[in-house]
Design a protein around this motif. Structure first.
Motif, PDB file in Angstrom:
ATOM      1  N   GLU A 169       0.831  -1.206   0.000  1.00  0.00           N
ATOM      2  CA  GLU A 169       0.000   0.000   0.000  1.00  0.00           C
ATOM      3  C   GLU A 169       0.867   1.259   0.000  1.00  0.00           C
ATOM      4  O   GLU A 169       0.536   2.258  -0.625  1.00  0.00           O
ATOM      5  N   LYS A 207       2.711   1.696  -3.620  1.00  0.00           N
ATOM      6  CA  LYS A 207       1.845   2.108  -4.732  1.00  0.00           C
ATOM      7  C   LYS A 207       1.407   3.564  -4.531  1.00  0.00           C
ATOM      8  O   LYS A 207       0.835   3.910  -3.499  1.00  0.00           O
ATOM      9  N   ASP A 240      -0.663   7.008  -4.487  1.00  0.00           N
ATOM     10  CA  ASP A 240      -2.089   7.281  -4.334  1.00  0.00           C
ATOM     11  C   ASP A 240      -2.752   7.606  -5.671  1.00  0.00           C
ATOM     12  O   ASP A 240      -3.928   7.325  -5.866  1.00  0.00           O
ATOM     13  N   LYS A 249      -4.364   4.654  -7.247  1.00  0.00           N
ATOM     14  CA  LYS A 249      -5.363   3.935  -6.458  1.00  0.00           C
ATOM     15  C   LYS A 249      -6.748   4.501  -6.734  1.00  0.00           C
ATOM     16  O   LYS A 249      -6.913   5.701  -6.900  1.00  0.00           O
ATOM     17  N   GLU A 303     -10.193   1.599  -3.176  1.00  0.00           N
ATOM     18  CA  GLU A 303      -8.923   1.111  -2.627  1.00  0.00           C
ATOM     19  C   GLU A 303      -8.414   2.050  -1.535  1.00  0.00           C
ATOM     20  O   GLU A 303      -7.968   1.602  -0.473  1.00  0.00           O
ATOM     21  N   LYS A 304      -8.495   3.357  -1.774  1.00  0.00           N
ATOM     22  CA  LYS A 304      -8.082   4.339  -0.762  1.00  0.00           C
ATOM     23  C   LYS A 304      -8.957   4.222   0.480  1.00  0.00           C
ATOM     24  O   LYS A 304      -8.464   4.284   1.606  1.00  0.00           O
TER      25      LYS A 304
END
Length: 116
Positions: free
Chosen positions: A15, A18, A20, A23, A27-28
Motif C-alpha cells: 500500500e 503504490k 495514491d 489507487k 482502494e483508498k
C-alpha cells in the motif's frame, strides 16, 4: 506475518509503495478503514501478546507518527508571529482604505467647490 486481527506487514508495504494517484476511491477507502482498525488493534493489544514482527512494526509506526506530529506542529512563537503578521496586514489595509476615502472626499469637495 501479522498477529490475529492485524493488518499484514506485506499489505502495508504494498500500500505504501503504490502511489495514491494509481489507487481508486474504493482502494483508498479500504486502506483508510483497515489502517484505523489496525491502529486500534495495536493500541488495545498488550505488548506481551504481540509477536516480534508486530511489535517491530508497531514501534516503527508509532515513531513515524510521533515524528510527523512534531514536524507538523508549530511552536507558540511561530503561531503568534503569524497572527502578528496578519494583524499588520489588516491594519495596513484599513489605513489604505481610510487614506483613499479621505483623498476621494477631498477631491470630491474640491470638484464641488470649483463648480460653484
Amino acid at each position: 506475518m501479522s498477529d490475529t486481527g492485524r493488518k499484514n506487514f506485506s499489505d502495508k508495504v504494498s500500500e505504501t509503495v503504490k502511489p495514491d494517484s494509481q489507487k481508486g476511491v474504493f482502494e483508498k477507502g479500504k486502506e483508510t478503514v483497515t489502517d484505523y482498525a489496525d491502529k486500534a488493534a495495536s493500541a488495545v493489544t498488550p505488548k506481551s501478546e504481540k509477536g516480534l514482527g508486530q511489535s517491530v512494526v508497531d514501534s516503527a509506526t508509532k515513531g513515524r507518527d510521533e515524528a510527523n506530529a512534531k514536524s507538523n506542529s508549530k511552536s507558540f512563537g511561530e503561531t503568534a508571529g503569524e497572527y502578528v503578521e496578519a494583524a499588520k496586514e489588516k491594519v495596513s489595509d484599513a489605513a489604505e482604505y481610510i487614506s483613499s476615502s479621505i483623498t476621494g472626499a477631498k477631491n470630491d469637495a474640491a470638484a464641488g467647490a470649483e463648480k460653484k
